[in-house]
Write an enzyme that holds these catalytic residues in place. Structure first.
Site, PDB file in Angstrom:
ATOM      1  N   SER A 179      -2.621  -4.728 -27.020  1.00  0.00           N
ATOM      2  CA  SER A 179      -4.025  -4.049 -26.948  1.00  0.00           C
ATOM      3  C   SER A 179      -5.232  -5.062 -27.152  1.00  0.00           C
ATOM      4  O   SER A 179      -5.233  -5.662 -28.279  1.00  0.00           O
ATOM      5  CB  SER A 179      -4.251  -2.867 -27.499  1.00  0.00           C
ATOM      6  OG  SER A 179      -5.449  -2.090 -27.266  1.00  0.00           O
ATOM      7  N   GLY A 180      -6.018  -5.192 -26.296  1.00  0.00           N
ATOM      8  CA  GLY A 180      -7.149  -6.211 -26.372  1.00  0.00           C
ATOM      9  C   GLY A 180      -7.059  -7.691 -26.052  1.00  0.00           C
ATOM     10  O   GLY A 180      -7.799  -8.372 -26.079  1.00  0.00           O
TER      11      GLY A 180
ATOM     12  N   THR B  38      -6.003  -5.776 -18.492  1.00  0.00           N
ATOM     13  CA  THR B  38      -6.814  -5.068 -17.425  1.00  0.00           C
ATOM     14  C   THR B  38      -7.720  -6.039 -16.709  1.00  0.00           C
ATOM     15  O   THR B  38      -7.548  -5.934 -15.398  1.00  0.00           O
ATOM     16  CB  THR B  38      -7.506  -3.970 -18.130  1.00  0.00           C
ATOM     17  OG1 THR B  38      -6.692  -2.748 -18.819  1.00  0.00           O
ATOM     18  CG2 THR B  38      -8.216  -3.036 -17.043  1.00  0.00           C
TER      19      THR B  38
ATOM     20  N   ASN C  95     -10.498  -2.494 -29.072  1.00  0.00           N
ATOM     21  CA  ASN C  95     -10.500  -2.687 -27.662  1.00  0.00           C
ATOM     22  C   ASN C  95     -11.763  -1.896 -27.140  1.00  0.00           C
ATOM     23  O   ASN C  95     -11.459  -0.779 -27.196  1.00  0.00           O
ATOM     24  CB  ASN C  95      -9.368  -2.738 -26.886  1.00  0.00           C
ATOM     25  CG  ASN C  95      -9.563  -3.211 -25.419  1.00  0.00           C
ATOM     26  OD1 ASN C  95     -10.401  -3.613 -25.042  1.00  0.00           O
ATOM     27  ND2 ASN C  95      -8.227  -3.134 -24.683  1.00  0.00           N
TER      28      ASN C  95
ATOM     29  N   SER D 225      -9.780  -0.044 -23.689  1.00  0.00           N
ATOM     30  CA  SER D 225      -8.174  -0.197 -23.758  1.00  0.00           C
ATOM     31  C   SER D 225      -7.713   0.885 -22.636  1.00  0.00           C
ATOM     32  O   SER D 225      -8.189   1.851 -22.499  1.00  0.00           O
ATOM     33  CB  SER D 225      -7.621   0.410 -25.055  1.00  0.00           C
ATOM     34  OG  SER D 225      -6.484   0.430 -25.172  1.00  0.00           O
ATOM     35  N   SER D 226      -6.597   0.358 -21.989  1.00  0.00           N
ATOM     36  CA  SER D 226      -5.915   1.152 -21.035  1.00  0.00           C
ATOM     37  C   SER D 226      -5.133   2.233 -22.050  1.00  0.00           C
ATOM     38  O   SER D 226      -4.273   2.057 -22.884  1.00  0.00           O
ATOM     39  CB  SER D 226      -4.853   0.360 -20.324  1.00  0.00           C
ATOM     40  OG  SER D 226      -5.404  -0.517 -19.414  1.00  0.00           O
TER      41      SER D 226
ATOM     42  N   GLY E   4      -0.742  -2.379 -24.016  1.00  0.00           N
ATOM     43  CA  GLY E   4      -0.381  -3.400 -24.648  1.00  0.00           C
ATOM     44  C   GLY E   4       0.368  -2.851 -26.169  1.00  0.00           C
ATOM     45  O   GLY E   4       0.314  -1.427 -26.583  1.00  0.00           O
TER      46      GLY E   4
ATOM     47  N   GLU F  56       0.865  -1.638 -30.000  1.00  0.00           N
ATOM     48  CA  GLU F  56      -0.254  -1.207 -30.898  1.00  0.00           C
ATOM     49  C   GLU F  56       0.076  -0.904 -32.169  1.00  0.00           C
ATOM     50  O   GLU F  56       1.245  -0.271 -32.401  1.00  0.00           O
ATOM     51  CB  GLU F  56      -0.734   0.285 -30.232  1.00  0.00           C
ATOM     52  CG  GLU F  56      -1.647  -0.035 -28.923  1.00  0.00           C
ATOM     53  CD  GLU F  56      -2.224   1.157 -28.455  1.00  0.00           C
ATOM     54  OE1 GLU F  56      -3.242   1.205 -27.667  1.00  0.00           O
ATOM     55  OE2 GLU F  56      -1.997   2.389 -29.020  1.00  0.00           O
TER      56      GLU F  56
END
Length: 967
Positions: A104-105, A109, A156, A159-160, A374, A376
């Site tokens: 993540s981050g 995306t 993030n 973040s998705s 991603g 986490e």
């Protein structure tokens, strides 16, 4: 590529490192990051480092520079891998996919958006209107899905919170014709800011997200300077919805649902004496107005739960304050999830390929783009992080499968000289999560399906018991000295990306994903057609029985397995994203943080495999078909013995002797430069002779092995036949005179059969037992056979659970008509039974007798039980045996329950869940008679003769404590 960038920028492909080790890899990665070179190749894999700033490398000039070029012709870039995937799809009519992975981050995306923009820019050069329309919808869908599916987290800003896999369909010209979006595990909501004051007023909302419980946490870290961005982003989303094709009514419904969710989060409850009330009625009125429902129905859904009893009676059960809060949050989450899935479905309806005909339009090929959450690791990791990290384990397994393991396996399988490269295979972690009957998901599902009070702590104990020996699982109970975990709460998984400690609190509730049916009916009965469309399951009435839905974890696992299967059948291209620091700084490079990501992403192993391997491979026949026109010896058709020899002639003519290798079935090309030259000259690879002697010797070994195996099987066959015959002879010898024995051979010991006859021996013994039984039974008078069958049925069903069940006495069955048992009432009952016989046309009385009926309040009354082959009658003996209730006999096919004691209690379970709890009374014939066994055996015998097997009718005959809802 080394010629395109100076040495001051480092190596543009990690394959070009002087030595392949972690120190040189990290030095090169850090140098390129500091020089603003955020992309680096590993062959065809792009390693991307998040720059945390805007970079001027994505404009029209960059797109033109990479359009139609080979990978090595330009510096590393996302556009290079996007163009490679597009060319592979267009040239070879091969489905491809681009897998974007990282924690993540790390910038996944943004990478997916740039890839989509590049594909849109290089297609449809003729500017056909219908193709442009498809491209616009595909691009705008990113904006909409990001607005509703991403959120600000502590790691993030964007973040998705959902996974997205988009298939883009192309025609034979390489122009996009449509697509399809799959979404996975939407987690949390994000506030949609930037609306006008007028719009917010119509939704009963305020402009400050701090005022709302569901957005307060994210808003606390949002600075005021973002307000302008929020307004511009809001306008962009609104424009995207209109471009995609959402009507004004649908957009208005979206805003209404968002407003409803925010107001729901602020609803409070209070306990007033014994009931729970909503604090303030204004919020309820606002929700009712936004959802076009009645305020009373909204209040009722929030405070009560409607349930159906076994008899079909509908009752309202009031919530406690805790239950009301839980129901409110579950409703809000379901509203957002249904909204998001509806938006995805609407987009898919717009972009799906329509009126496609392969004959007219040619082959339809696909490029898939995967942008998914991603890995986490938070301070508090719950069920959502567990699912997200499991998904990343599956994607890492796919990377290992396609890039590392399959690559090396193919070299070994094809006979290419190869030094094996070790790597960590995370299959053991994937099995820990998803293995049937043993994995964590199976333990969660078992706990969710277990009847009774099962808590998260009990579930954790079950996981400890089943997974305590797994090397990648631990908990505080298993490692008491580890004080970083709490007893009865935490467990830890050693993921490929690092150790993650999960809190089991809330796992079961989130796995069940419960939502009261009252909310579904409330939304289905809304006057808003969009809301009604989102809740089709609300049309079911409360008394309708539906199949138990799959749990959230199982649904997610199934979707991820399907995703991996879908990716596995495509030619993959990878973008591996790295997060340089936790501070979101454009200049800080955290060496330890990046080295950890490089290690768990397997990038170093990827470099080693790529450095020692081959960039391109093709079967000889396909290679020859594509490039035979470039060689005079192979055009139009070669006269050589094999296709391989023809391929050797092509390669020799083009002079690539040092850059190819020959496998058993394929030709391998080492560098992309050679492949580019072959594409330009329509030629492919030069010959490296596969050792002919090895081929012949392998064939000889195979033939020798085949002959030896044939001899072995011949000997084994003869020996098996001998063992079978010997067994038959021994059985015949032992059982020759059993017909003349007193016990008909019961005392004769059966010989041990050979393995091949194990099933036959079991069947033979069964036949012998049936023959013995027949010899014994044929001497019983026909008039007693009915009672014998019933007693045998009762004996089999009770299996020794009840000590005295009336086996040793005659069974009268119809005790109410028996003058000796009921001298005072038998005449009245005989008259009533004749009337019932004339009315219901029954032929046989299965059982009758006095009983006491017990209701749910532990009140009992005298009743008479009368059972025929058609009905069960409940009669009132005080009113001339008046019929109080008549049930079809088939309705009790669900089962019955009795105790293991001497009491006469029996519970008849009906298919309508209208269970009957009775206490059978003994008559004057014998005051100590046990009539439970007689009732049980008679019913089983009746259903056995009607259906052929009583287990089809009584699937849950049980003894022990009687449970259920007595009537």
């Amino acid at each position: 590529m080394a010629e395109l960038e100076g040495l001051e920028f480092g190596k543009s492909d990690f394959v070009l490192l002087d030595e392949v080790n972690m120190e040189q890899f990290m030095e090169n990665l850090k140098l390129r990051f500091e020089k603003a070179r955020i992309y680096t190749f590993i062959g065809e894999v792009v390693v991307s480092v998040n720059p945390y700033k805007q970079m001027d490398i994505y404009g029209k000039e960059a797109i033109d520079a990479y359009r139609g070029r080979e990978l090595y012709e330009n510096p590393p870039h996302l556009y290079a891998v996007a163009d490679a995937a597009y060319k592979a799809m267009k040239r070879r009519a091969k489905d491809t996919c681009i897998v974007i992975s990282g924690e993540s981050g790390a910038g996944k995306t943004e990478a997916s958006k740039y890839i989509m923009q590049y594909i849109a820019a290089i297609t449809n050069p003729s500017q056909r209107a219908e193709v442009e329309s498809v491209k616009n919808v595909l691009l705008k869908s990113n904006c909409v899905l990001e607005a509703f599916g991403n959120a600000k987290t502590n790691r993030n800003d964007n973040s998705s919170r959902f996974g997205k896999y988009m298939d883009i369909n192309f025609n034979f010209n390489g122009d996009p014709t449509g697509g399809h979006i799959n979404n996975y595990l939407l987690e949390k909501v994000r506030l949609l800011r930037g609306g006008s004051e007028e719009m917010l007023g119509s939704l009963h909302l305020q402009n400050d997200p701090v005022n709302y419980v569901y957005t307060r946490e994210g808003a606390a870290s949002t600075v005021s300077s973002t307000s302008n961005n929020d307004r511009s982003n809001h306008r962009a989303v609104l424009s995207a919805l209109q471009v995609i094709g959402f009507s004004e009514e649908e957009i208005d419904s979206i805003y209404r649902i968002l407003g409803t969710i925010l107001i729901l989060g602020n609803l409070q409850f209070e306990t007033d004496s014994e009931s729970v009330q909503v604090v303030g009625s204004e919020a309820v009125s606002d929700i009712a107005g936004l959802t076009t429902t009645e305020p009373d129905n909204v209040t009722k859904s929030l405070l009560y739960r409607t349930v159906a009893t076994g008899g079909g009676e509908v009752i309202e059960k009031g919530h406690t304050e805790k239950e009301a809060c839980f129901g409110r949050d579950a409703f809000a989450k379901a509203l957002y999830e249904r909204l998001f899935c509806w938006i995805v479905a609407r987009i898919n309806a717009v972009i799906e390929v329509k009126d496609y005909n392969p004959v007219l339009h040619g082959k339809n090929t696909v490029i898939g783009v995967l942008d998914i959450y991603g890995f986490e690791i938070f301070d508090n990791n719950s069920f959502e992080q567990f699912c997200i990290n499991y998904c990343n384990e599956k994607l890492q397994q796919l990377f290992i499968e396609l890039i590392l393991r399959q690559e090396q396996d193919e070299y070994q399988r094809e006979g290419i000289t190869w030094q094996h490269i070790d790597y960590f295979n995370n299959q053991i972690i994937v099995d820990l999560v998803e293995q049937p009957h043993k994995g964590i998901i199976s333990v969660l599902d078992e706990a969710c399906l277990t009847v009774g009070k099962v808590t998260d702590t009990i579930c954790l104990e079950s996981m400890d018991a089943k997974l305590g020996q797994h090397p990648h699982y631990t908990s505080r109970k298993l490692t008491p000295s580890d004080k970083t975990m709490e007893f009865h709460r935490d467990f830890r998984i050693r993921h490929y990306a690092g150790d993650v400690t999960y809190s089991v609190e809330g796992f079961l509730d989130k796995n069940k994903d419960p939502l009261f049916q009252d909310f579904k009916r409330l939304m289905y009965n809304s006057s808003n057609p969009v809301l009604k469309e989102m809740w089709p399951d609300g049309q079911l009435s409360i008394t309708e029985v539906t199949k138990r839905p799959l749990t959230a974890a199982t649904l997610f696992k199934n979707s991820i397995v399907a995703l991996v299967d879908k990716l596995g059948c495509k030619e993959p291209y990878y973008v591996r994203c790295i997060k340089p620091n936790e501070m979101k700084s454009p200049v800080l490079f955290d060496d330890a943080r990046c080295q950890h990501q490089v290690a768990y992403l397997g990038l170093l192993e990827n470099v080693r495999v790529r450095r020692a391997g081959f960039a391109y491979r093709q079967p000889y026949a396909r290679f020859l078909q594509r490039y035979k026109m470039t060689c005079e010896y192979t055009w139009p058709n070669h006269l050589m013995e094999t296709d391989r020899e023809a391929v050797e002639a092509i390669v020799t003519q083009h002079g690539f002797q040092d850059d190819v290798a020959y496998g058993h079935t394929k030709l391998f090309v080492r560098t992309p430069r050679s492949l580019f030259t072959l594409e330009q000259e329509r030629a492919a690879l030069i010959p490296i002779l596969v050792l002919f002697l090895q081929k012949v010797w392998r064939g000889a070994l195979a033939r020798m092995r085949c002959q030896r195996m044939r001899a072995i099987y011949a000997i084994m066959g003869c020996y098996k036949r001998y063992k079978v015959k010997a067994h038959f002879w021994e059985v015949e010898r032992r059982f020759t005179n059993v017909r003349n024995m007193a016990d008909y051979g019961k005392s004769v010991e059966w010989p041990t059969p050979p393995a091949a006859l194990a099933q036959f021996d079991s069947i033979t013994q069964q036949l012998h037992r049936r023959w013995r039984a027949r010899q014994i039974v044929k001497n019983i008078p026909p008039s007693d056979m009915g009672e014998v069958r019933a007693k045998v049925a009762a004996l089999g069903a009770l299996s020794g659970e009840r000590k005295d069940w009336g086996c040793g006495r005659p069974w009268e069955r119809d005790y109410l008509s028996n003058v000796r048992d009921c001298p005072q009432t038998s005449s009245n009952f005989i008259r009533i039974s004749k009337e019932l016989r004339n009315k219901d046309q029954y032929n046989q009385v299965l059982f009758s007798g006095f009983c006491r009926k017990v209701n749910r309040f532990n009140k009992s009354t005298d009743r008479a039980l009368f059972i025929t082959e058609k009905h069960i009658y409940k009669l009132d003996p005080k009113k001339q045996f008046k019929v109080l209730k008549r049930l079809p006999l088939e309705s009790v096919s669900t089962g019955l329950s009795i105790t293991a004691g001497v009491d006469q209690m029996v519970a008849l379970h009906t298919s309508s869940q209208d269970d009957v709890l009775l206490y059978i009374q003994r008559g004057e014939l014998c005051p100590n008679q046990d009539r439970i066994g007689e009732l049980l055996g008679t019913l089983i015998d009746h259903f056995t003769r009607c259906t052929g097997h009583f287990s089809q009718i009584f699937p849950r005959i049980r003894t022990g404590k009687v449970t259920g809802s007595p009537l």
